[in-house]
Write an enzyme that holds these catalytic residues in place. Structure first.
Site, PDB file in Angstrom:
ATOM      1  CG  ASP A  13      21.851  21.533  19.150  1.00 47.65           C
ATOM      2  OD1 ASP A  13      20.895  20.872  18.728  1.00 47.65           O
ATOM      3  OD2 ASP A  13      22.603  22.195  18.411  1.00 47.65           O
ATOM      4  CE  LYS A  16      15.313  23.418  22.407  1.00 50.32           C
ATOM      5  NZ  LYS A  16      16.743  23.473  22.087  1.00 50.32           N
ATOM      6  N   GLY A  40      15.751  18.447  17.106  1.00 50.63           N
ATOM      7  CA  GLY A  40      16.132  17.073  17.460  1.00 50.63           C
ATOM      8  C   GLY A  40      16.223  16.984  18.966  1.00 50.63           C
ATOM      9  CG  HIS A  41      13.564  18.520  21.230  1.00 46.83           C
ATOM     10  ND1 HIS A  41      12.443  19.220  21.570  1.00 46.83           N
ATOM     11  CD2 HIS A  41      14.370  19.403  20.589  1.00 46.83           C
ATOM     12  CE1 HIS A  41      12.557  20.467  21.143  1.00 46.83           C
ATOM     13  NE2 HIS A  41      13.715  20.599  20.544  1.00 46.83           N
ATOM     14  CD  GLN A 209      14.332  25.155  15.770  1.00 48.56           C
ATOM     15  OE1 GLN A 209      13.295  25.754  15.995  1.00 48.56           O
ATOM     16  NE2 GLN A 209      14.332  23.982  15.182  1.00 48.56           N
TER      17      GLN A 209
END
Ligand code: GDP
Length: 418
Positions: A13, A16, A40-41, A209
């Site tokens: 988080d 990225k 989750g980007h 991650q």
């Protein structure tokens, strides 16, 4: 080499998605090489919040999305994200490795039951990624290349269902149909990416991650089920490591963590709540509140060493605005011994952080806009002092600082990083 590997240096988080997007502008391809929809980007672009779970967030720039063999694919999410790209005018023609794994419904169920069995929650997103990797290691896993071969698909589903003693009935039609639609995108990522790089093309590898969640080198067992380090970009995409270029380490200006596991610089109470709410620290995939804490230099030193970071991208500097004192953990004290790096410290639970305290900075959106226009020297001086200290402690230069969620709110330190 004209390629960059973007990796997270903390517990995920870090932002990225935005950094990968910034670096993917003008690139030919952007590659996911590990993990699956447990990532989750986010990219906030022209007032729209785009959330990517399986496609690389950098593909919002128009760079061709590639999904390497090191990934686990959730076919529904993949198709959903292709539609999302279309809705912003990006006609993506992804390339998906035929060797990438496929997640089944039973893997998601297994994620939930394993979490209950462990007793102590490791904080899985329950996307089924760990169980799907486990099947791959058992040599029974379903791969993307199997989806368009009905007999192979049926036989593999039978075997996987039998092994886990769980039904796979619903999956056959769903996967077989999706396999037909996706067949045009399935291929060999090695030939494509190596050819591109040899021909002078530019490729961004988008890690998911973070270093401290790496399956081997992270805070096991509170880790993800894949390798999150820059080295994984090679194996996970089928590109020789000699063709990987800069390693861009993405870090927040503070620390967060989701789920269980040690977190030496964690804070709670009112200040934690202020940082959590101004940083919107709630999981992109799960909505869970993230644990928050101060910057942790020993952990970052370890992450920089593991990844061989070339330069740093610091995100969410704006979130620390208007706090009187900002702390940085410079070393740990553990059983009377000082540690300057997390390396070699097997048990983090007894680590007590030793802090240096910095004066905070006052800034709101208009000050950050000025800094974006005016460049590095327009950042608040206390914030520059903080960033300079981080560079000195880590021995790595900062290339860009993100000072707001939308694309456009970032300051590049030197032109060569832009
Ligand atoms: P990722 O998994 O590393 O891509 O990070 P996430 O997308 O899960 O979390 C980062 C969140 O922070 C997203 O909602 C981003 O839009 C947001 N974000 C990224 N950079 C900044 C920044 O500089 N300031 C603020 N306030 N938010 C940011």
């Amino acid at each position: 080499m004209n390629s960059s590997v973007v990796v997270g240096l903390q517990w995920g988080d870090e932002g990225k998605g935005k950094v990968s997007y910034l670096l993917s502008r003008g690139a030919d391809a952007v590659v996911r090489f590990q993990g699956g929809a447990n990532a989750g980007h986010t990219v906030v672009l022209d007032g729209r919040r785009l959330k990517f779970n399986i496609l690389p967030a950098g593909s919002a720039s128009g760079a061709r999305p590639v999904i390497g063999a090191g990934c686990i694919v959730d076919v529904e999410r993949l198709e959903g994200e292709l539609s999302m790209l279309q809705s912003i005018g990006v006609q993506a023609r992804p390339l998906i490795s035929r060797f990438a794994g496929v997640v089944l419904s039973l893997h998601k169920d297994l994620d939930g039951s394993l979490e209950a069995l462990r007793g102590k929650a490791i904080g899985t997103t329950r996307m089924g990624i760990g169980p799907a990797y486990a099947d791959k290691c058992l040599r029974i896993g379903l791969r993307v290349g199997d989806l368009s071969r009905k007999a192979v698909l049926a036989e593999k589903l039978r075997l996987i269902g039998k092994f886990h003693n769980l039904p796979t009935g619903e999956d056959f039609e769903r996967l077989s149909e999706a396999g037909g639609r996706l067949a045009q995108f399935v291929g060999d990522t090695t030939s494509y990416l190596v050819g591109l790089l040899k021909g002078g093309g530019r490729v961004v590898f988008e890690g998911a991650q973070g270093a401290l969640l790496d399956l081997d080198y992270g805070t096991y067992p509170y880790v993800t089920s894949s390798h999150t380090l820059a080295g994984a970009a090679s194996i996970g995409s089928g590109v020789p490591h000699t063709m990987l270029g800069d390693v861009v380490g993405v870090m927040k200006a503070y620390t967060t963590r989701v789920g269980g596991g040690p977190f030496p610089t964690e804070i709670d109470g009112g200040l934690a709540e202020i940082i959590r709410s101004s940083g919107a620290e709630y999981g992109t995939t799960t909505g869970r509140p993230r644990r928050v804490g101060w910057l942790d230099i020993p952990a970052l030193r370890y992450a920089c060493m593991l990844n061989g970071v070339s330069w740093l991208a610091v995100t969410k500097l704006d979130v620390l605005s208007n706090i009187d004192e900002v702390k940085v953990c410079v070393r740990y004290l553990c059983d009377g011994v000082e540690y300057e790096s997390l390396a070699g410290l097997e048990d983090l639970s007894g680590a007590r952080p030793v802090y240096e305290v910095f004066k905070g900075w006052r800034a709101d959106a208009s000050e950050w806009s000025e800094a974006v226009k005016g460049g590095w020297d327009m950042l608040p001086s206390n914030a520059r002092e903080y960033l300079g200290f981080v560079e000195k402690m880590l021995g790595v230069g900062i290339g860009l600082v993100s000072v707001g969620e939308p694309v456009g709110y970032e300051v590049f330190k030197e032109d060569r990083y832009a």
